[in-house]
Design a protein around this motif. Structure first.
Motif, short mmCIF file in Angstrom:
data_model
loop_
_atom_site.label_atom_id
_atom_site.label_comp_id
_atom_site.label_asym_id
_atom_site.label_seq_id
_atom_site.Cartn_x
_atom_site.Cartn_y
_atom_site.Cartn_z
N VAL A 127 6.68 -1.54 -5.73
CA VAL A 127 5.63 -0.97 -6.58
C VAL A 127 4.29 -0.86 -5.86
O VAL A 127 3.60 0.16 -5.95
N PHE A 128 3.92 -1.92 -5.13
CA PHE A 128 2.55 -1.99 -4.59
C PHE A 128 2.43 -1.64 -3.11
O PHE A 128 1.36 -1.16 -2.69
N LEU A 129 3.45 -1.91 -2.31
CA LEU A 129 3.27 -1.68 -0.87
C LEU A 129 3.00 -0.23 -0.50
O LEU A 129 2.19 0.02 0.41
N PRO A 130 3.63 0.77 -1.14
CA PRO A 130 3.29 2.15 -0.77
C PRO A 130 1.79 2.43 -0.91
O PRO A 130 1.20 3.14 -0.08
N LEU A 131 1.18 1.84 -1.92
CA LEU A 131 -0.26 2.04 -2.14
C LEU A 131 -1.08 1.38 -1.03
O LEU A 131 -2.01 2.00 -0.46
N LEU A 132 -0.76 0.14 -0.69
CA LEU A 132 -1.50 -0.57 0.36
C LEU A 132 -1.30 0.10 1.72
O LEU A 132 -2.24 0.21 2.52
N LEU A 133 -0.07 0.54 1.98
CA LEU A 133 0.21 1.20 3.26
C LEU A 133 -0.54 2.53 3.35
O LEU A 133 -1.07 2.88 4.43
N ALA A 134 -0.60 3.26 2.26
CA ALA A 134 -1.29 4.56 2.28
C ALA A 134 -2.77 4.39 2.56
O ALA A 134 -3.38 5.22 3.27
N GLN A 135 -3.38 3.32 2.03
CA GLN A 135 -4.82 3.12 2.27
C GLN A 135 -5.09 2.35 3.56
O GLN A 135 -6.24 2.27 4.01
N GLY A 136 -4.04 1.78 4.17
CA GLY A 136 -4.20 1.10 5.45
C GLY A 136 -5.00 -0.18 5.37
O GLY A 136 -5.58 -0.64 6.37
N SER A 137 -5.02 -0.81 4.19
CA SER A 137 -5.76 -2.05 4.02
C SER A 137 -5.24 -2.77 2.78
O SER A 137 -4.56 -2.17 1.94
N GLY A 138 -5.58 -4.04 2.69
CA GLY A 138 -5.18 -4.83 1.53
C GLY A 138 -4.54 -6.13 1.94
O GLY A 138 -4.51 -6.49 3.13
N HIS A 139 -4.01 -6.84 0.97
CA HIS A 139 -3.45 -8.16 1.24
C HIS A 139 -2.39 -8.50 0.20
O HIS A 139 -2.56 -8.20 -0.99
N VAL A 140 -1.31 -9.12 0.66
CA VAL A 140 -0.24 -9.60 -0.22
C VAL A 140 -0.20 -11.12 -0.13
O VAL A 140 -0.22 -11.69 0.97
N VAL A 141 -0.16 -11.78 -1.28
CA VAL A 141 -0.03 -13.24 -1.34
C VAL A 141 1.28 -13.57 -2.04
O VAL A 141 1.51 -13.12 -3.17
#
Length: 271
Positions: A127-141
């Motif tokens: 659900v969330f990784l495509p969004l983070l990958l598209a923006q090239g930033s973020g963090h998963v805990v």
């Protein structure tokens, strides 16, 4: 390669955020001026934590989300985007326990624990990784446990298996996401004062409690601060007590000797 993240203004999603480590982490993020979507299977608890964040001047919403449902997680993503316009941090924090002797645990015990503890992360990734990958930033805990590093919990084998899996999953995910600008943190708390006892299912006679690391209990609030700090600084591993490092080093240096010593302890305890 580390990826420090500026939390001021960041949009943070927390599952299992209505109590314990999830609640404490949501508040710790909010104190660093992040905006938070608190989700929990218990809607009232999620909304109560969002209200706590509002009291300290933060911006948050509380939602009922079942992490065993990909549709619910998709709705969670949509809610964060609609409220805050982006998603920067995703904390996968739901967890349940099943207690019983290894030979007595039925499939339903394994399936429930693995579905909630492990498969919720797999769903969140979709659900969330495509969004983070598209923006090239973020963090998963990802919330694991000391039980994911040291296999002492034979009275809770599905939990141990799920938490070991989360550690391995998180390491592999860090290798994948790091070069793409997205950080990963794996949280491995020892004893923490939470209400996870509400989520325990007991099957038959519970095996005699195995030796656990002799580490002090810490508060959920202390863990929440460690989580937010790790995200801000781009660190991978969060331990709640430093003593666990020595045991990990000893285990890695001679696994055979380490395991035999633990078996001897159990044998002596039964005599």
């Amino acid at each position: 390669m580390t990826h420090p993240l500026e939390l001021t203004g960041a949009a943070v999603v927390v599952t299992g955020g209505g109590s314990g480590i999830g609640r404490a982490s949501a508040l710790a993020f909010a104190r660093r001026r992040a905006r938070v979507v608190v989700s929990d299977l218990d809607a009232a608890r999620a909304q109560a934590v969002a209200a706590e964040i509002a009291v300290i001047g933060g911006d948050a919403i509380g939602l009922r989300v079942d992490a065993t449902s990909e549709a619910d997680l998709t709705a969670l993503r949509t809610a964060c985007l609609e409220r805050f316009g982006r998603v920067d941090v995703v904390m996968n924090n739901v967890g349940v326990l099943a207690l019983g002797a290894p030979e007595s645990l039925p499939d339903e015990a394994w399936q429930r624990v693995l579905d909630v503890n492990l498969m919720s992360v797999a769903r969140s990734n979709r659900v969330f990784l495509p969004l983070l990958l598209a923006q090239g930033s973020g963090h998963v805990v990802n919330t694991s446990s000391a039980s994911g590093l040291l296999a002492y919990g034979f009275d809770r084998l599905p939990y141990v298996a799920s938490k070991h899996a989360i550690v391995g999953l998180s390491e592999a995910l860090a290798l994948y996401l790091g070069p793409r600008g997205v950080g990963v943190t794996c949280v491995c708390p020892s004893g923490v004062i939470t209400n996870i006892v509400e989520q325990i299912a007991v099957y038959g006679e519970v095996a005699a409690s195995p030796r656990a690391p002799d580490h002090p209990l810490v508060s959920a609030e202390a863990v929440g601060e460690l989580v937010a700090e790790a995200v801000a600084k781009g660190r991978f591993l969060v331990l709640t007590v430093p003593e666990i490092r020595d045991e990990l080093v000893g285990r890695a240096g001679n696994l055979e000797a380490y395991l035999q010593a633990r078996i001897a302890e159990q044998t002596e305890g039964r005599s």
